[in-house]
Design an enzyme around this catalytic site. Structure first.
Site, PDB file in Angstrom:
ATOM      1  N   ASP A 144      -1.433  -8.374   0.454  1.00  0.00           N
ATOM      2  CA  ASP A 144      -0.176  -8.414  -0.289  1.00  0.00           C
ATOM      3  C   ASP A 144       0.152  -9.841  -0.700  1.00  0.00           C
ATOM      4  OD1 ASP A 144       1.497  -5.551   0.348  1.00  0.00           O
ATOM      5  OD2 ASP A 144      -0.172  -6.053   1.660  1.00  0.00           O
ATOM      6  N   HIS A 148      -0.380   0.129   8.882  1.00  0.00           N
ATOM      7  CA  HIS A 148      -1.549   0.577   8.119  1.00  0.00           C
ATOM      8  C   HIS A 148      -2.464   1.466   8.937  1.00  0.00           C
ATOM      9  CE1 HIS A 148      -1.856  -1.990   4.279  1.00  0.00           C
ATOM     10  NE2 HIS A 148      -0.643  -1.605   4.502  1.00  0.00           N
ATOM     11  N   LYS A 203       5.585  -8.296   2.164  1.00  0.00           N
ATOM     12  CA  LYS A 203       5.236  -8.151   3.567  1.00  0.00           C
ATOM     13  C   LYS A 203       4.014  -9.022   3.858  1.00  0.00           C
ATOM     14  CE  LYS A 203       4.753  -3.626   3.620  1.00  0.00           C
ATOM     15  NZ  LYS A 203       4.696  -3.523   2.136  1.00  0.00           N
ATOM     16  N   GLY A 248       0.822  -1.197   0.000  1.00  0.00           N
ATOM     17  CA  GLY A 248       0.000   0.000   0.000  1.00  0.00           C
ATOM     18  C   GLY A 248       0.856   1.246   0.000  1.00  0.00           C
ATOM     19  N   SER A 249       0.327   2.350  -0.540  1.00  0.00           N
ATOM     20  CA  SER A 249       1.021   3.629  -0.407  1.00  0.00           C
ATOM     21  C   SER A 249       0.808   4.156   1.012  1.00  0.00           C
ATOM     22  CB  SER A 249       0.488   4.631  -1.440  1.00  0.00           C
ATOM     23  OG  SER A 249       0.902   4.240  -2.726  1.00  0.00           O
ATOM     24  N   GLY A 250       1.503   5.225   1.346  1.00  0.00           N
ATOM     25  CA  GLY A 250       1.369   5.806   2.674  1.00  0.00           C
ATOM     26  C   GLY A 250       2.511   5.431   3.597  1.00  0.00           C
ATOM     27  N   HIS A 251       3.481   4.682   3.077  1.00  0.00           N
ATOM     28  CA  HIS A 251       4.624   4.261   3.891  1.00  0.00           C
ATOM     29  C   HIS A 251       5.912   4.904   3.402  1.00  0.00           C
ATOM     30  CE1 HIS A 251       1.811   1.409   5.366  1.00  0.00           C
ATOM     31  NE2 HIS A 251       1.725   0.772   4.217  1.00  0.00           N
TER      32      HIS A 251
END
Ligand SMILES: Nc1ncnc2c1ncn2[C@@H]1O[C@H](COP(=O)(O)OP(=O)(O)O)[C@@H](O)[C@H]1O
Ligand SMILES: Nc1ncnc2c1ncn2[C@@H]1O[C@H](COP(=O)(O)OP(=O)(O)O)[C@@H](O)[C@H]1O
Ligand SMILES: [Mg+2]
Ligand SMILES: [Mg+2]
Ligand SMILES: [Mg+2]
Ligand SMILES: [Mg+2]
Lengths: 220, 356, 356, 220
Positions: free
Chosen positions: B109, B218, B104, B53-56
């Protein structure tokens, strides 16, 4: 609604138009419940389930015109592929696999018998299970699908017509969805919470209920 | 919600366009989203690819470059990317030496990467897929989804990226990734929740005097909630959970390249022990400034010393984040000569750079 | 207030102890607080020293190392350090080639560095002191304290540090610092206030739909408050204020090493113009994640292109922060060959590293 | 309080004990008003003035025992040096310079005349102005010191005794402090705010008032 082709209760009960309507209604219900499903995903997940489902079905709607003239199997396969390539997360491969596998028994069909309907949903659920390897009681969408399809089969075995059987199916999904509340999650993101996952309704089981309810509406 | 964004649906795409503008040495693909090195595919080199996911950020896209990742697949915010992104990224990065997926351990995922591995294998691409599951906050049994992949991901991407750069083949890269994962343990905590742009409100509510222990990346709630306390007390508690964590056994699925099937392996990580040397990684969840991380590091160094653990290298900063969440995580990765050599090797990416 | 700290009076000291533990290549002095390179004094090399309030990390302490600063003096949070810190730091870093102070233009920093310069000069140390004043948000007249020193500070420290490393003498270093400052312009904004630990509450209150434009780096309120809007709109507004900023003239005091007195110089910065090349620096105020900075960079690149300005290099991340404040600043520094050469030169510090 | 050495109104009116008491009371008042001064520094500064002053005077108190037996000039010089090396910010060099310069005219004295008192404070203010280059009306501590010392000189010129003159001095400081409210800041951190600095009381002018009030209390 009676199809002109209906000969017996067990023959040709769901038309291609109704399947297309199912997909469209599913897209609507996911859009309408985007916030609700996302809220359910906040305490025991990462607050994106509604967003994921709405995005996925939006993509499905974009692709639908390209298969309008194809058979039911191809419509479901396209739906599955659109979900897989646009949802992501856990629900993308699961619902994507559901539609891809559900397509197999109804390939090149333009209308479904009750047996086809059961086979289609059964194969879909099998796909969900083989992809996600969740067991009953793990607090996932499997806990929505399983009692729903059991109720459907039982209703048909007891001689119910398509609509009545689908009503039983949806009631089963709703019950299954509610039964996830006290469960301790063992699969998916909610499992990280251990005991703290208890007391919350599973978002995926909820979207499963919406999906089956859309099917009921489509054939009503 | 106040964020530096435009339309909510454009967040990830526009951030990628910003990366493309800032880093012409990368090749940023918009539809579907993936990033590869500008010189991909690199002849003879295994393509090391990750995604999530994006945001990391900077993980994973910010770790694409010489000495680290060949490719990264960013999903929507906090949502796993899709198999077609991973497939396209793999095809763009594969030089023939094969593709190593670093995944991960999150259900989403795992399933999406599994589908992508199957798709690549169907095209004849040699592919391996290694799970990262280092989060000791998750109390696992054999029947659950297992531990999450968190901080060790950054360390594995660096080390395996350097090994691939040095000419390790696909199996060697996969073995090294598995080893570093088995040597890594992490734990995180949050002072505040973050806000997913599309949700528009905090994922969880945390009181002014509360903290959340054992969070993942998350923005999801953690293992437990407790009253706020000092940096020393929090650090000590988390460091001890990591250091005293028992041997951990789980079953993972890996792709058998030869036979084209998934096989199940039972893997066990040995606990850390006095005498071990480690890379100590103190990570900001995004909103915690580096100054506070140094207060954490001060105590972490003391706890390690007390436990007979030598910190051979350290990494301190925001590398695997949860949007603007305040909080931090600690990762300890046991090292040996092979790991240290690749840790020290040159790396040149937007998010991690030395020796180049 | 939730922060990763222990006692409020120990915040800065403990963070420095953490730095000392993490970076054995630095020499961290606790009483008084200052940091110098472990190999200081470096024979024959001008000692480049900066300092200011803490809370802006990695600046300045995180920029001590080969190719950048020889020393840094951290004050209390948001409070200028004291002359004795600067004096001790200067004495520890001076190899005989002299000390260059890089001073951000805040009354407190200016006065404390002035006293320190006098103290060093009294000991026979050649000393020069250059003011950094690049904040176009401050609407200055000849009679006020002038513009603040903000983002350009990071760029000057890198460039002048590289020049000193390359053998520039004290006057050459001072001339280069003055030039880079005259080429640099910045502006910042805040989405949230930060909390000074000793104050325990936000420095200013900002509504859920308000932003503060023209903030400095001390968490102080800015030029104006306005309703929240899109990343594009905010970025364009700030970029245009920087690019269209007029020539700026002010009187600065510099130390005349030969005569041992302060002399006043009138300096004028020329505005940016089409055809210029710049280093574009998009900085997080601490709590804004790098992902959002990329959305800003995307628009900044478009505005620059539109104005005929070429971005030759960029720097994106949290480098000059205000504790955990959310927000960002933009700095554009015009470059020439001399500046670019020193920007690209190797640097090895905890906060900025490449080529080494 | 009458000193045994008092011969005329203009001779030997402030003792070393009173100067020591002044410093101690100043430390107390800065500690007590740490929050208040910091709050004043929030809207037009960086929320640290009270913290700075409290930290500085705490350090002064630690050093005071080492000069207990020295003359007034040395006590003030030590106070100034302690402030310079511990306050930082703008107020550190300013108050530090104030005490360092104030020390000069009273070096080696154990007791002060009214003239000494005026000279001491005047020299201190001169130091503040030469260090900070602020003009009257710039909204700084200079706007506290200037009317205060004017009032002191005027009172003495009109024949007031020490205590009465100091009362006038404190009243002048208080007036000066309040007069900073409508000012537009031109020096220090508040100047960055331009028009927005109007309507707020200057923190430095406020600490100046506290300092002079402590002196009044010490000699009362
Ligand atoms: N292994 C699994 N098998 C079946 N369903 C699962 C599994 N893991 C998760 N789910 C379902 O997926 C839902 C979450 O979907 P979503 O929020 O879109 O993805 P993510 O968890 O990756 O953010 C859960 O509520 C659950 O019903
Ligand atoms: N140039 C100056 N001359 C006189 N006083 C000044 C000057 N600049 C600032 N001050 C005073 O210093 C006070 C602020 O002190 P403080 O908050 O401790 O330092 P800083 O502004 O560095 O944070 C202001 O309220 C003002 O009275
Ligand atoms: Mg989710
Ligand atoms: Mg998700
Ligand atoms: Mg200050
Ligand atoms: Mg202040």
């Amino acid at each position: 609604m009676l199809s002109v082709l209906t000969l017996s209760q067990n023959l040709m009960t769901v038309t291609k138009a109704e399947i297309l309507k199912w997909i469209t209604l599913s897209a609507d219900v996911m859009q309408e419940n985007k916030q609700y499903l996302t809220d359910l995903d906040s305490p025991i997940g990462d607050a994106d389930h509604g967003i994921n489902m709405a995005r996925g079905f939006k993509k499905v709607l974009e692709r639908l015109p390209t298969v309008q003239d194809k058979d039911i199997g191809n419509i479901l396969k396209t739906t599955g592929m659109a979900l897989i390539s646009s949802v992501g997360g856990a629900s993308g491969p699961l619902y994507g696999t559901f539609f891809m596998r559900a397509a197999a028994p109804v390939m090149s069909k333009e209308v479904l018998t009750d047996d086809d309907l059961v086979a289609m949903l059964d194969m879909g659920l099998e796909g969900v299970i083989s992809r996600g390897r969740a067991n009953l009681g793990d607090k996932t969408m499997v806990d929505g699908w399983t009692p729903a399809l059991e109720a459907l089969r039982t209703a048909f075995a007891n001689g119910a017509d398509t609509k009545t059987a689908m009503q039983a199916c949806v009631a089963g999904a709703e019950q299954g969805m509610q039964d996830t509340i006290p469960m301790l999650a063992k699969k998916g993101r909610a499992s990280y919470l251990g005991e703290r996952s208890v007391g919350h309704q599973d978002p995926g089981a909820t979207s499963t209920y919406f999906l089956l309810n859309a099917l009921l509406e489509a054939i009503s | 919600m106040k964020k530096l964004i435009n339309g909510i649906d454009d967040v990830v795409r526009e951030q990628l366009q910003g990366m493309a503008a800032a880093h012409p040495e990368l090749s940023v693909h918009i539809d579907p989203h993936y990033i590869v090195r500008g010189d991909a595919p690199v002849a003879g080199k295994v393509a090391v690819i990750s995604g999530g996911g994006s945001g990391h950020e900077p993980m994973h896209g910010g770790f694409v470059g010489v000495g680290m990742l060949d490719g990264a697949c960013p999903g929507e915010v906090f949502t796993s990317p899709t198999p077609d992104q991973m497939y396209e990224c793999g095809m763009a990065a594969n030089s023939g030496a094969g593709v190593l997926f670093l995944v991960k351990n999150y259900t989403g995922d795992v399933m999406n990467f599994e589908m992508a591995a199957e798709m690549l294998a169907a095209e004849g691409v040699p592919v391996q897929s290694i799970l990262i599951d280092d989060d000791v906050a998750v109390k696992d049994s054999l029947y659950t989804a297992g531990r999450r992949g968190v901080g060790t991901t950054v360390i594995i991407e660096k080390i395996v990226g350097a090994a691939a750069e040095a000419g390790y083949n696909l199996d060697q890269c996969a073995d090294l990734a598995r080893k570093v994962n088995s040597y890594g343990r992490s734990m995180g905590m949050a002072l505040t929740s973050c806000i997913v742009p599309a949700a528009g409100k905090p994922t969880f509510d945390l009181g002014d005097d509360e903290i959340e222990i054992g969070i993942g990346i998350h923005g999801e709630p953690g293992q437990k909630r407790m009253p706020m306390t000092s940096a020393d007390a929090i650090t000590e508690m988390m460091a001890l959970e990591i250091i005293e964590d028992d041997a951990y056994t789980r079953t993972v699925r890996e792709w058998d390249t030869e036979n084209g099937i998934w096989v199940e392996l039972e893997l066990t990580d040995e606990p850390l022990a006095a005498g071990d040397s480690v890379i100590a990684f103190v990570n900001s969840m995004g909103g915690t400034p580096v100054s506070e991380l140094y207060a954490v590091y001060r105590k972490l160094a003391a706890v390690c010393e007390d436990k007979g653990i030598t910190i051979a290298r350290n990494l301190i900063g925001p590398y695997i984040t949860s949007l603007e969440m305040q909080g931090f995580s600690i990762t300890l990765v046991k090292v040996d000569d092979e790991i240290l050599k690749f840790w020290d090797a040159p790396v040149n990416t937007p998010g991690l750079r030395w020796g180049a």
